[in-house]
Scaffold this active site. Sequence first.
Site, short mmCIF file in Angstrom:
data_model
loop_
_atom_site.label_atom_id
_atom_site.label_comp_id
_atom_site.label_asym_id
_atom_site.label_seq_id
_atom_site.Cartn_x
_atom_site.Cartn_y
_atom_site.Cartn_z
N GLY A 14 14.89 5.65 14.11
CA GLY A 14 14.61 6.62 13.14
C GLY A 14 13.60 6.78 12.39
O GLY A 14 13.60 7.19 11.39
N ALA A 15 12.38 6.51 12.88
CA ALA A 15 11.07 6.39 11.97
C ALA A 15 10.19 7.65 12.12
O ALA A 15 9.37 7.89 11.54
CB ALA A 15 10.25 5.27 12.70
N VAL A 65 19.42 6.13 20.13
CA VAL A 65 19.93 4.96 19.95
C VAL A 65 21.38 4.79 20.32
O VAL A 65 22.17 3.80 20.64
CB VAL A 65 20.00 4.60 18.32
CG1 VAL A 65 18.53 4.41 18.07
CG2 VAL A 65 20.58 5.39 17.50
N ASN A 91 17.42 1.60 11.58
CA ASN A 91 17.29 2.76 10.33
C ASN A 91 18.10 4.17 10.73
O ASN A 91 18.69 4.82 10.07
CB ASN A 91 16.11 3.01 9.84
CG ASN A 91 15.80 4.31 9.14
OD1 ASN A 91 16.32 4.18 7.99
ND2 ASN A 91 15.39 5.33 9.58
N SER A 146 24.48 1.61 3.59
CA SER A 146 24.63 2.36 2.37
C SER A 146 25.51 1.90 1.29
O SER A 146 26.54 1.07 1.74
CB SER A 146 25.18 3.77 2.88
OG SER A 146 25.54 4.49 1.48
N TYR A 160 31.58 8.57 7.35
CA TYR A 160 30.21 7.99 7.02
C TYR A 160 30.21 6.47 6.65
O TYR A 160 29.90 5.61 7.29
CB TYR A 160 29.41 8.87 6.09
CG TYR A 160 28.10 8.11 5.57
CD1 TYR A 160 27.00 8.44 6.30
CD2 TYR A 160 28.09 7.27 4.30
CE1 TYR A 160 25.71 8.00 5.83
CE2 TYR A 160 27.02 6.98 3.99
CZ TYR A 160 25.96 7.27 4.47
OH TYR A 160 24.60 6.68 3.97
N ALA A 161 31.16 6.40 5.73
CA ALA A 161 31.29 4.84 5.20
C ALA A 161 32.09 4.16 6.20
O ALA A 161 31.63 2.97 6.18
CB ALA A 161 32.17 4.91 3.87
N ALA A 162 32.72 4.63 7.10
CA ALA A 162 33.41 3.82 8.14
C ALA A 162 32.43 3.22 9.25
O ALA A 162 32.26 2.02 9.46
CB ALA A 162 34.34 4.58 8.95
N LYS A 164 28.85 3.03 8.31
CA LYS A 164 27.95 2.22 7.57
C LYS A 164 28.73 0.71 7.06
O LYS A 164 27.86 -0.09 7.13
CB LYS A 164 27.78 3.08 6.40
CG LYS A 164 26.65 3.95 6.54
CD LYS A 164 25.41 3.67 7.08
CE LYS A 164 24.54 4.84 7.33
NZ LYS A 164 23.03 4.27 7.76
#
Length: 247
Positions: A14-15, A65, A91, A146, A160-162, A164
């Site tokens: 993700g650069a 990815v 990332n 995060s 999202y949190a799951a 991360k």
Amino acid sequence: MLFDLHGRVALVTGAGQSVGAGIAATLAEAGAVVVTNDVVDARAQATAERIVDDGGQAVSAAFDVTDYDAVVAGCAKATAAVGPIDVLVNNAGIASGAGAVFFRESNREYWQRWIDINLYGVMNCSHAVIDGMCERGYGRVITISSGAGATGLAIGMSAYAAGKGGAISFMRHLAMETAECGVTANTLALGLMDNVSADLIAKRGRVNPVGRLGTGRDVGTAAVWLAAEGSWITGQTIHINGGALTT
């Protein structure tokens, strides 16, 4: 030289933009040969070209990815071009403010996109490089997660949190499995970055005690430290968030 990465090859997923581009540039400044990955080839190439223009060494490697076979092929191609990957920075991910929805209003299709990239993307890339790291007796796996993966927020970020949070747990276990091989695995859990929406900032109430958003260079500096000097640091989740409360 402190924080010297000369002779090391670092892959940053993700650069192609935002935080990932900042991480890649900071690793290159420390001497690493950087492989810049992005799902969009033009973005990956642009970051690599900027690094080279600034006097660093970089090549691009475009792949998704979430596609394990593409990850393996991309890593093999990068290794053939610049050497084995010593440092992996996981990332690539979907930003926290991208279409936030409360869990009760969501469905399985919605959950899947967050899990695929924020968790399986990390696992795919780690699996592609970890054997080589263990065989050579050196490796640094750094996952960008995060603070939302370590605490609870009522702002529609559960899926999202799951992803991360899963990545944080995965890194803890990977660290234990590879510690005797000379490989470390750590997580950088980010607070509000300069790629988030004004709406998300408003939902959080304030930015943080420092009073500004984080940048890719803030994260890159921590990644350089872990890569160059972090041989006795593994299995850790380090919060980079301007002093925001994380628990």
